[in-house]
Design a protein around this motif. Structure first.
Motif, PDB file in Angstrom:
ATOM      1  N   LEU A 202       0.917  -1.390  -0.296  1.00 45.53           N
ATOM      2  CA  LEU A 202      -0.005  -0.331  -0.039  1.00 45.53           C
ATOM      3  C   LEU A 202       1.110   0.944   0.192  1.00 45.53           C
ATOM      4  N   GLU A 203       0.911   2.355  -0.939  1.00 46.93           N
ATOM      5  CA  GLU A 203       1.204   3.200  -0.557  1.00 46.93           C
ATOM      6  C   GLU A 203       1.394   4.052   0.686  1.00 46.93           C
ATOM      7  N   CYS A 204       3.038   4.119   1.062  1.00 48.77           N
ATOM      8  CA  CYS A 204       1.836   5.345   2.097  1.00 48.77           C
ATOM      9  C   CYS A 204       0.562   6.376   1.847  1.00 48.77           C
ATOM     10  N   PHE A 205       0.255   6.025   3.481  1.00 52.26           N
ATOM     11  CA  PHE A 205      -0.980   7.096   2.844  1.00 52.26           C
ATOM     12  C   PHE A 205      -0.522   8.476   4.285  1.00 52.26           C
ATOM     13  N   VAL A 206       0.880   8.708   4.740  1.00 48.89           N
ATOM     14  CA  VAL A 206       1.039   9.482   5.397  1.00 48.89           C
ATOM     15  C   VAL A 206       2.282  10.651   4.985  1.00 48.89           C
ATOM     16  N   CYS A 207       2.757   9.719   4.232  1.00 47.20           N
ATOM     17  CA  CYS A 207       3.918  10.860   3.661  1.00 47.20           C
ATOM     18  C   CYS A 207       3.648  11.058   1.889  1.00 47.20           C
ATOM     19  N   HIS A 208       3.107   9.638   1.254  1.00 46.43           N
ATOM     20  CA  HIS A 208       3.104   9.022   0.118  1.00 46.43           C
ATOM     21  C   HIS A 208       4.134   9.275  -0.822  1.00 46.43           C
ATOM     22  N   GLY A 209       5.389   8.873   0.240  1.00 45.15           N
ATOM     23  CA  GLY A 209       6.396   8.581  -0.637  1.00 45.15           C
ATOM     24  C   GLY A 209       7.815   9.644  -0.479  1.00 45.15           C
ATOM     25  N   ALA A 210       6.741  10.381   0.608  1.00 46.34           N
ATOM     26  CA  ALA A 210       7.842  11.998   0.182  1.00 46.34           C
ATOM     27  C   ALA A 210       8.948  11.713   1.221  1.00 46.34           C
ATOM     28  N   SER A 211       8.968  10.694   2.536  1.00 45.25           N
ATOM     29  CA  SER A 211       9.867  10.388   2.819  1.00 45.25           C
ATOM     30  C   SER A 211      11.695   9.688   2.828  1.00 45.25           C
ATOM     31  N   VAL A 212      11.115   9.058   1.545  1.00 47.72           N
ATOM     32  CA  VAL A 212      12.079   8.166   0.447  1.00 47.72           C
ATOM     33  C   VAL A 212      13.238   9.046   0.357  1.00 47.72           C
ATOM     34  N   GLY A 213      14.228   8.935   1.153  1.00 45.16           N
ATOM     35  CA  GLY A 213      15.579   9.055   0.523  1.00 45.16           C
ATOM     36  C   GLY A 213      15.190  10.482   0.932  1.00 45.16           C
ATOM     37  N   ASN A 214      14.201  10.669   1.113  1.00 47.44           N
ATOM     38  CA  ASN A 214      14.769  12.220   2.057  1.00 47.44           C
ATOM     39  C   ASN A 214      15.336  12.823   3.624  1.00 47.44           C
ATOM     40  N   PRO A 215      16.104  13.292   3.542  1.00 50.32           N
ATOM     41  CA  PRO A 215      17.127  13.196   5.460  1.00 50.32           C
ATOM     42  C   PRO A 215      15.958  13.935   6.432  1.00 50.32           C
ATOM     43  N   ASP A 216      14.987  14.965   5.270  1.00 54.31           N
ATOM     44  CA  ASP A 216      13.973  15.943   6.111  1.00 54.31           C
ATOM     45  C   ASP A 216      13.028  15.720   6.560  1.00 54.31           C
ATOM     46  N   VAL A 217      12.624  14.603   5.573  1.00 57.40           N
ATOM     47  CA  VAL A 217      11.614  14.355   6.541  1.00 57.40           C
ATOM     48  C   VAL A 217      11.357  12.861   6.662  1.00 57.40           C
ATOM     49  N   GLN A 218      10.752  12.272   8.233  1.00 63.93           N
ATOM     50  CA  GLN A 218      10.459  11.372   9.023  1.00 63.93           C
ATOM     51  C   GLN A 218       9.270  10.909   8.768  1.00 63.93           C
ATOM     52  N   CYS A 219       8.675   9.805   8.388  1.00 65.17           N
ATOM     53  CA  CYS A 219       7.805   8.936   9.062  1.00 65.17           C
ATOM     54  C   CYS A 219       7.132   7.739   9.283  1.00 65.17           C
ATOM     55  N   ARG A 220       6.703   7.585  10.371  1.00 69.76           N
ATOM     56  CA  ARG A 220       7.315   6.583  11.583  1.00 69.76           C
ATOM     57  C   ARG A 220       5.737   5.464  11.108  1.00 69.76           C
ATOM     58  N   THR A 221       5.095   5.517   9.934  1.00 72.87           N
ATOM     59  CA  THR A 221       4.008   4.938   8.799  1.00 72.87           C
ATOM     60  C   THR A 221       4.955   3.565   8.654  1.00 72.87           C
ATOM     61  N   CYS A 222       5.739   4.186   7.387  1.00 73.55           N
ATOM     62  CA  CYS A 222       6.361   3.927   6.665  1.00 73.55           C
ATOM     63  C   CYS A 222       8.269   2.962   6.497  1.00 73.55           C
ATOM     64  N   ARG A 223       8.184   3.807   7.454  1.00 70.64           N
ATOM     65  CA  ARG A 223      10.228   4.182   8.239  1.00 70.64           C
ATOM     66  C   ARG A 223      10.776   4.054   6.930  1.00 70.64           C
ATOM     67  N   LYS A 224      10.307   5.163   6.045  1.00 76.31           N
ATOM     68  CA  LYS A 224      11.021   5.642   4.386  1.00 76.31           C
ATOM     69  C   LYS A 224      10.915   5.062   3.781  1.00 76.31           C
ATOM     70  N   GLU A 225       9.834   4.116   3.480  1.00 72.09           N
ATOM     71  CA  GLU A 225      10.212   2.969   2.576  1.00 72.09           C
ATOM     72  C   GLU A 225       8.978   3.569   1.596  1.00 72.09           C
ATOM     73  N   GLY A 226       7.840   4.236   1.937  1.00 73.49           N
ATOM     74  CA  GLY A 226       7.223   4.816   1.243  1.00 73.49           C
ATOM     75  C   GLY A 226       5.798   3.583   0.586  1.00 73.49           C
ATOM     76  N   TRP A 227       6.371   2.731   1.138  1.00 72.69           N
ATOM     77  CA  TRP A 227       5.520   1.447   1.134  1.00 72.69           C
ATOM     78  C   TRP A 227       4.628   0.665   2.222  1.00 72.69           C
ATOM     79  N   ILE A 228       3.906  -0.405   2.373  1.00 71.20           N
ATOM     80  CA  ILE A 228       3.990  -0.462   3.222  1.00 71.20           C
ATOM     81  C   ILE A 228       2.860  -1.838   3.002  1.00 71.20           C
ATOM     82  N   GLU A 229       3.466  -2.779   3.093  1.00 64.53           N
ATOM     83  CA  GLU A 229       3.335  -4.752   3.000  1.00 64.53           C
ATOM     84  C   GLU A 229       1.647  -5.095   3.724  1.00 64.53           C
ATOM     85  N   TRP A 230       0.723  -5.891   2.708  1.00 64.07           N
ATOM     86  CA  TRP A 230      -0.147  -5.360   3.512  1.00 64.07           C
ATOM     87  C   TRP A 230      -0.738  -6.704   3.121  1.00 64.07           C
TER      88      TRP A 230
END
Ligand code: DAH
Length: 369
Positions: free
Chosen positions: A279-307
């Motif tokens: 599932l596309e991360c519904f919190v950061c929508h991928g914005a945290s991937v490879g971006n040191p300034d954006v954290q995302c606890r939901t997808c842990r900076k993966e951008g996707w969540i195993e469903w």
């Protein structure tokens, strides 16, 4: 108070003497006045107006008198007995009224007193999510199917193309029921409901099946030995991977809003081809991937969540259920419900779901149910 015992049968007409009769009446009236309840008065009535009372016994002696004296004596005892009976009746109605008053006072219920309302329970967050998930499918005309938690090996494995030597049996940490040779287990997945539905229901088939599954897993923040899955199965003519894709996209959007899904190739014995669905991360929508300034606890900076897992139903599964795989085809999927609650509600520790603290359930439900 005189009673039948100490007022023995008068052996002579002495019992009918005016003073004696008057004394009997006095004793009776005193006892009647002293009776403080209807129960006490009942005993007084027996003692002073009953068949063995002094007045009744005196009455019997009238026959022994010379006939000239009988009339007087009869009138005397008759009057005396009448007076006693009247006094009893009067006291009886007084006591009945007093007792009624006391009962009304003692048993009074104050309807204006504040009541302590029993706290209402909350739906368990997993139950609530299962309801929401099923609603998405029921709205499309699918049916909800259920199967047993104590399952036969054949349904849980063999019919799903997981033969006795298939490696995925070992992967599933099965909890077998003693004796193991009887082939009974706690279902490790909701997929056996696919088999039950294919055997029991008519085609075309559109079902979802939520429920508990069991594995000899560690108990930690991300694993529970008892968890929940939602299984889906469609079997109809002309069903393809595209239908699966569209269904999962719709399901994801209904649950999480504007998100995409993606499929990664995988292997499941009961589907061919098979995929894992993310599932596309519904919190950061991928914005945290490879971006040191954006954290995302939901997808842990993966951008996707195993469903979950999914695929096109393996023709061998259809054949095991007596279905002509050259006419019918289908797709299936299985999602982890607990995982879905975890990331949907930002609840990082699965153990909170089973430890029964209603404050936790309430906080997840937002007090809505
Ligand atoms: N039963 C699988 C499991 O527990 C999940 C799954 C994968 C279910 C693919 C499916 C499917 O229906 O098609 O890991």
């Amino acid at each position: 108070m005189s009673g039948p015992e100490n007022t023995s049968d008068p052996q002579s007409a002495a019992a009918l003497e005016p003073e004696t009769i008057a004394a009997y009446v006095d004793a009776a009236l005193a006892a009647i006045a002293a009776a403080s309840s209807t129960a006490e008065l009942k005993q007084v009535r027996l003692d002073h107006a009953g068949d063995r009372s002094p007045l009744a016994l005196a009455n019997r002696e009238i026959g022994t008198l010379p006939s000239a004296a009988r009339k007087d004596a009869g009138a005397r005892t008759g009057k005396a007995r009448g007076a006693v009976n009247q006094a009893i009746a009067a006291r009886q109605s007084e006591l009945v009224a007093l007792e009624l008053e006391a009962a009304l006072r003692d048993e009074r219920v104050d309807m204006t007193m504040p009541v302590e309302l029993a706290p209402q329970g909350a739906l368990h967050p997993i139950t609530a999510l299962i309801d929401d998930m099923c609603d998405v499918f029921v709205a499309m005309g699918w049916e909800v199917a259920e199967g047993p938690e104590l399952e036969a090996e054949w349904y849980n494995f063999d019919a799903l193309n997981i033969g006795p030597d298939h490696p995925s049996r070992a992967l599933q940490d099965t909890l077998w029921i003693d004796p193991p040779e009887h082939g009974k287990l706690l279902r490790t997945q909701t997929s056996p409901v696919q088999i039950r539905a294919l055997l029991e229901r008519d085609l075309p088939l559109y079902i979802v099946s939520p429920g508990k599954v069991f594995r000899a897993d560690e108990y930690d923040a991300t694993h529970l030995p008892v968890f929940h899955q939602l299984e889906g199965l469609v079997v109809d003519e002309g069903i393809s991977m595209a239908d699966l894709r569209g269904t999962l996209d719709h399901f994801a959007r209904a649950m999480f809003g504007d998100v995409r899904t993606r499929m990664r190739p995988h292997h499941f014995p009961f589907t061919e081809p098979s995929a894992e669905v993310d599932l596309e991360c519904f919190v950061c929508h991928g914005a945290s991937v490879g971006n040191p300034d954006v954290q995302c606890r939901t997808c842990r900076k993966e951008g996707w969540i195993e469903w979950g897992g999914c695929g096109v139903v393996n023709p061998r599964v259809l054949q095991a259920c007596g279905i002509d795989a050259s006419v019918y085809s289908g797709f299936a999927f299985g999602m982890g419900v607990d995982r879905t609650v975890m990331f949907r509600n930002n609840a990082p520790d699965l153990r909170d779901f089973v430890e029964g603290d209603i404050r936790f359930s309430r906080s997840l439900l937002g007090g809505a149910r």
